[in-house]
Design a protein around this motif. Structure first.
Motif, PDB file in Angstrom:
ATOM      1  N   ALA A 127      38.372  41.442  26.708  1.00  0.00           N
ATOM      2  CA  ALA A 127      38.042  40.065  27.084  1.00  0.00           C
ATOM      3  C   ALA A 127      39.069  39.089  26.521  1.00  0.00           C
ATOM      4  O   ALA A 127      39.510  38.168  27.205  1.00  0.00           O
ATOM      5  CB  ALA A 127      36.653  39.708  26.578  1.00  0.00           C
ATOM      6  N   PHE A 128      39.483  39.284  25.282  1.00  0.00           N
ATOM      7  CA  PHE A 128      40.446  38.381  24.658  1.00  0.00           C
ATOM      8  C   PHE A 128      41.819  38.478  25.300  1.00  0.00           C
ATOM      9  O   PHE A 128      42.495  37.477  25.505  1.00  0.00           O
ATOM     10  CB  PHE A 128      40.549  38.664  23.156  1.00  0.00           C
ATOM     11  N   SER A 129      42.223  39.686  25.653  1.00  0.00           N
ATOM     12  CA  SER A 129      43.554  39.864  26.244  1.00  0.00           C
ATOM     13  C   SER A 129      43.544  39.678  27.755  1.00  0.00           C
ATOM     14  O   SER A 129      44.606  39.707  28.375  1.00  0.00           O
ATOM     15  CB  SER A 129      44.091  41.252  25.903  1.00  0.00           C
ATOM     16  N   THR A 130      42.403  39.475  28.354  1.00  0.00           N
ATOM     17  CA  THR A 130      42.205  39.282  29.795  1.00  0.00           C
ATOM     18  C   THR A 130      42.938  40.338  30.617  1.00  0.00           C
ATOM     19  O   THR A 130      43.602  40.029  31.593  1.00  0.00           O
ATOM     20  CB  THR A 130      42.638  37.864  30.251  1.00  0.00           C
ATOM     21  N   CYS A 131      42.785  41.605  30.200  1.00  0.00           N
ATOM     22  CA  CYS A 131      43.461  42.679  30.932  1.00  0.00           C
ATOM     23  C   CYS A 131      42.550  43.309  31.986  1.00  0.00           C
ATOM     24  O   CYS A 131      43.031  44.005  32.868  1.00  0.00           O
ATOM     25  CB  CYS A 131      43.970  43.736  29.969  1.00  0.00           C
ATOM     26  N   GLY A 132      41.252  43.075  31.917  1.00  0.00           N
ATOM     27  CA  GLY A 132      40.352  43.548  32.958  1.00  0.00           C
ATOM     28  C   GLY A 132      39.747  44.916  32.728  1.00  0.00           C
ATOM     29  O   GLY A 132      39.073  45.443  33.601  1.00  0.00           O
ATOM     30  N   ILE A 133      39.951  45.496  31.571  1.00  0.00           N
ATOM     31  CA  ILE A 133      39.373  46.809  31.271  1.00  0.00           C
ATOM     32  C   ILE A 133      37.908  46.619  30.854  1.00  0.00           C
ATOM     33  O   ILE A 133      37.588  45.744  30.065  1.00  0.00           O
ATOM     34  CB  ILE A 133      40.148  47.508  30.142  1.00  0.00           C
ATOM     35  N   SER A 134      37.024  47.410  31.406  1.00  0.00           N
ATOM     36  CA  SER A 134      35.620  47.336  31.034  1.00  0.00           C
ATOM     37  C   SER A 134      35.038  48.736  30.998  1.00  0.00           C
ATOM     38  O   SER A 134      35.406  49.591  31.797  1.00  0.00           O
ATOM     39  CB  SER A 134      34.843  46.478  32.040  1.00  0.00           C
ATOM     40  N   LEU A 135      34.142  48.945  30.062  1.00  0.00           N
ATOM     41  CA  LEU A 135      33.471  50.235  29.961  1.00  0.00           C
ATOM     42  C   LEU A 135      32.086  50.192  30.582  1.00  0.00           C
ATOM     43  O   LEU A 135      31.324  51.141  30.470  1.00  0.00           O
ATOM     44  CB  LEU A 135      33.384  50.666  28.490  1.00  0.00           C
ATOM     45  N   GLY A 136      31.748  49.080  31.216  1.00  0.00           N
ATOM     46  CA  GLY A 136      30.479  48.980  31.932  1.00  0.00           C
ATOM     47  C   GLY A 136      29.286  48.643  31.071  1.00  0.00           C
ATOM     48  O   GLY A 136      28.152  48.863  31.491  1.00  0.00           O
ATOM     49  N   ILE A 137      29.504  48.108  29.882  1.00  0.00           N
ATOM     50  CA  ILE A 137      28.362  47.791  29.018  1.00  0.00           C
ATOM     51  C   ILE A 137      27.918  46.335  29.161  1.00  0.00           C
ATOM     52  O   ILE A 137      26.902  45.950  28.592  1.00  0.00           O
ATOM     53  CB  ILE A 137      28.684  48.080  27.536  1.00  0.00           C
ATOM     54  N   THR A 138      28.631  45.542  29.922  1.00  0.00           N
ATOM     55  CA  THR A 138      28.309  44.113  30.032  1.00  0.00           C
ATOM     56  C   THR A 138      26.892  43.865  30.544  1.00  0.00           C
ATOM     57  O   THR A 138      26.205  42.995  30.011  1.00  0.00           O
ATOM     58  CB  THR A 138      29.346  43.403  30.917  1.00  0.00           C
ATOM     59  N   PRO A 139      26.383  44.567  31.541  1.00  0.00           N
ATOM     60  CA  PRO A 139      25.001  44.322  31.976  1.00  0.00           C
ATOM     61  C   PRO A 139      23.955  44.663  30.915  1.00  0.00           C
ATOM     62  O   PRO A 139      22.845  44.151  30.948  1.00  0.00           O
ATOM     63  CB  PRO A 139      24.826  45.228  33.191  1.00  0.00           C
ATOM     64  N   SER A 167      28.285  52.083  20.505  1.00  0.00           N
ATOM     65  CA  SER A 167      29.081  52.282  19.298  1.00  0.00           C
ATOM     66  C   SER A 167      29.994  51.087  19.056  1.00  0.00           C
ATOM     67  O   SER A 167      30.245  50.266  19.936  1.00  0.00           O
ATOM     68  CB  SER A 167      29.910  53.562  19.417  1.00  0.00           C
ATOM     69  N   PHE A 168      30.482  51.010  17.854  1.00  0.00           N
ATOM     70  CA  PHE A 168      31.369  49.927  17.451  1.00  0.00           C
ATOM     71  C   PHE A 168      32.656  49.936  18.268  1.00  0.00           C
ATOM     72  O   PHE A 168      33.156  48.879  18.659  1.00  0.00           O
ATOM     73  CB  PHE A 168      31.668  50.049  15.951  1.00  0.00           C
ATOM     74  N   ILE A 169      33.180  51.112  18.550  1.00  0.00           N
ATOM     75  CA  ILE A 169      34.433  51.244  19.296  1.00  0.00           C
ATOM     76  C   ILE A 169      34.268  50.719  20.721  1.00  0.00           C
ATOM     77  O   ILE A 169      35.146  50.020  21.244  1.00  0.00           O
ATOM     78  CB  ILE A 169      34.908  52.724  19.315  1.00  0.00           C
ATOM     79  N   VAL A 170      33.154  51.005  21.357  1.00  0.00           N
ATOM     80  CA  VAL A 170      32.916  50.556  22.728  1.00  0.00           C
ATOM     81  C   VAL A 170      32.843  49.027  22.769  1.00  0.00           C
ATOM     82  O   VAL A 170      33.419  48.382  23.657  1.00  0.00           O
ATOM     83  CB  VAL A 170      31.620  51.188  23.284  1.00  0.00           C
ATOM     84  N   ILE A 171      32.164  48.434  21.800  1.00  0.00           N
ATOM     85  CA  ILE A 171      32.063  46.976  21.736  1.00  0.00           C
ATOM     86  C   ILE A 171      33.428  46.357  21.449  1.00  0.00           C
ATOM     87  O   ILE A 171      33.788  45.333  22.036  1.00  0.00           O
ATOM     88  CB  ILE A 171      31.014  46.561  20.681  1.00  0.00           C
TER      89      ILE A 171
END
Length: 72
Positions: free
Chosen positions: A13-25, A2-6
């Motif tokens: 990534a821009f704020s370099t806070c380290g939060i990820s929803l696991g969609i990078t792979p 979804s758009f929200i997840v992206i």
């Protein structure tokens, strides 16, 4: 995805806070590259990046003296 997840992934990534929803792979190589560039821009800072890429004319901080020399 979804758009929200992206958007969460991009803002993280821009704020370099380290939060990820696991969609990078699951992203394509181009998307991963854009995400890496976003991380670098976020880390360096937008103002610093713009100022470093801007072309400036060299400013001369000196001036040779001029004088009329009287002879005779």
């Amino acid at each position: 995805m979804s758009f929200i997840v992206i958007m969460v992934e991009t803002i993280s990534a821009f704020s370099t806070c380290g939060i990820s929803l696991g969609i990078t792979p699951l992203l394509s190589m181009m998307s991963k590259t854009l995400l890496m560039i976003t991380m670098m821009v976020g880390r360096i800072g937008m103002l610093t990046l713009v100022l470093s890429l801007r072309k400036q004319a060299p400013k001369h901080m000196y001036r040779y003296p001029e004088e009329r020399v009287l002879l005779g």
